[in-house]
Write an enzyme that holds these catalytic residues in place. Structure first.
Site, PDB file in Angstrom:
ATOM      1  N   HIS A 156      12.634  -7.179   0.331  1.00 54.61           N
ATOM      2  CA  HIS A 156      13.111  -6.528  -0.900  1.00 54.61           C
ATOM      3  C   HIS A 156      11.966  -5.872  -1.681  1.00 54.61           C
ATOM      4  CE1 HIS A 156      16.782  -8.866  -0.186  1.00 54.61           C
ATOM      5  NE2 HIS A 156      16.009  -9.929  -0.092  1.00 54.61           N
ATOM      6  N   SER A 277      -5.087  17.813  -5.602  1.00 53.26           N
ATOM      7  CA  SER A 277      -4.209  18.453  -6.575  1.00 53.26           C
ATOM      8  C   SER A 277      -4.888  19.689  -7.131  1.00 53.26           C
ATOM      9  CB  SER A 277      -3.903  17.477  -7.719  1.00 53.26           C
ATOM     10  OG  SER A 277      -3.333  18.162  -8.816  1.00 53.26           O
TER      11      SER A 277
END
Length: 460
Positions: A156, A277
């Site tokens: 999970h 970036s």
């Protein structure tokens, strides 16, 4: 130009209809398979006395010349031809004269295109298998080098129990090994030759279909002519296998993206497989992993496309089946670009072992082992589970790992704790005592690595 089928018609096809019907823009990549199939067909025709030896030799020389010229760039496959079959036959006739018109004796474009596509997919299956093998070799190396690299195992997306990087990567080894086994199955099922099925009902010529199949490396001829020209199961199966491969790559990519984040810092992706970036100088983005994850959808789309195309088609051949190519070619190209890039990214990736181990400790992944320790000291499991949970709460409140609690703090919850608790819940102990087959313990993992080694060595 004149069509292969023009005799029945009294006027030319409308240009828009012609363009819509034509497949040369994409089936031109089948040129090698089309020529190889034609070479086998001509040899068989001559063996059966349908063509003379002189006609056979002229056609073979012409076909081999076309193949050489296409591959050298001397001859261009242009849009003036309807499809790759028209291109080959027209150029052959131009080169050798009327003998070229005999190439199509005893076959139809229906069984011809079925053969070309089957041969193309067969080659693609082998290439995908080869690339998977390279990925498996990289995974094996990573496993061998990281038997003692401790990290949290997750359920999970919550830290659950400690494992090793070798064990975690080993899960993907099993996935990609299954992918290879699917490809083997597909190859076996598809490796039967449809040439000789004609349009749908065979032919009156005395063809030797066994010889044609043998010349082309098939296990034998297909056994029903209607199925031969309308079967696209092998395309569907291959696209399904490619979709599963991409799903596995995407799952692994998702984990690498998470591991690469500032919050995890489990891995450092090599500069050659990263980008920055345009505005944020600190960024180092996992673009390869993200693109692999993103391109999974287009491979799925190809599978759904051909399934939808085939679902309502009556026997035998229908023009709809021309739609089997573009999606398949795109899926093959996508997987063939993703697999080597992903393999290269993984092969050059650095794993931050100390960060991984610290994450396992700080995530209380050894809480189950605390409970197991108590059970081994006579405490009922349900009580041990509760005690372990309260110790986790204590750690959270004090911002500690379980390993950092004092013996006094342990004993505040149970007198069963002794000084050996620290050894019992160390990452090394927690992992290494898990020795059932398939577990992350070193002894169990070494058995798996030996199995993997033999598996990789057995591949030819």
């Amino acid at each position: 130009m004149a069509q292969l089928w023009g005799g029945r018609f009294t006027k030319a096809t409308d240009q828009m209809v012609y363009d819509f019907n034509a497949s040369i823009s994409f089936d031109k990549r089948l040129y090698r398979q089309d020529i190889e199939g034609s070479l086998a067909h001509v040899k068989m025709l001559a063996q059966q006395g349908i063509l003379t030896e002189e006609e056979r030799d002229a056609i073979i020389a012409g076909l081999e010349g076309i193949l050489a010229d296409v591959e050298s760039g001397v001859l261009e496959i242009t849009s003036e031809y309807e499809d790759i079959h028209s291109f080959v036959e027209a150029n052959l006739t131009e080169r050798i004269g009327d003998a070229g018109k005999k190439l199509h004796t005893g076959r139809s474009r229906n069984d011809q295109v079925a053969l070309d596509m089957r041969m193309y997919v067969r080659d693609a299956v082998k290439e995908t298998d080869r690339q998977l093998l390279q990925l498996l070799k990289v995974l094996q190396r990573i496993m061998e080098e990281n038997l003692d690299t401790f990290m949290p195992g997750f359920t999970h997306l919550q830290k659950a129990q400690p494992v090793t990087l070798a064990h975690h990567v080993g899960a993907y080894f099993e996935m990609f090994k299954r992918d290879r086994s699917r490809l083997v199955d597909i190859y076996k099922r598809m490796n039967y030759c449809p040439l000789g099925a004609g349009a749908l009902a065979g032919t009156t010529y005395p063809l030797d279909r066994d010889l044609t199949a043998q010349l082309l490396g098939f296990d034998g001829p297909t056994l029903n002519s209607m199925d031969s020209v309308s079967d696209r199961d092998y395309v569907i199966e291959y696209l399904s296998a490619l979709s599963t491969i991409m799903m596995h790559l995407s799952r692994f990519s998702e984990e690498i993206i998470i591991w690469n984040s500032n919050e995890y810092r489990f891995v450092e992706i090599d500069d050659a497989y990263s980008t920055g970036s345009s505005i944020m100088p600190q960024k180092k983005n996992p673009d390869i992993a993200e693109l692999v994850r993103g391109k999974t959808g287009r491979v799925y789309a190809s599978l759904m496309g051909i399934l939808t195309t085939m679902k309502g088609l009556p026997l035998a051949y229908n023009k709809d089946m021309q739609e089997d190519k573009e999606g398949t070619f795109d899926a093959i190209d996508t997987v063939n670009s993703c697999l080597p890039l992903f393999t290269g990214m993984l092969d050059t990736m650095k794993f931050n072992k100390n960060v991984m181990e610290a994450s396992a400790k700080n995530g209380f992944t050894n809480a189950t082992d605390v409970a197991d320790y108590l059970v081994n000291h006579g405490v009922p499991f349900r009580d041990a589970h509760g005690i372990s949970g309260r110790l986790v709460l204590k750690c959270i409140a004090k911002n500690k790992a379980l390993d950092d609690l004092t013996l006094e703090e342990f004993r505040e919850e149970s007198d069963a704790f002794e000084a050996d608790i620290y050894d019992a819940i160390s990452m090394k102990t927690c992992v290494e005592k898990r020795l059932t087959e398939g577990a992350p313990g070193e002894a169990a993992m070494r058995k798996v690595l030996e199995i993997n080694k033999k598996y990789l060595e057995s591949v030819h």
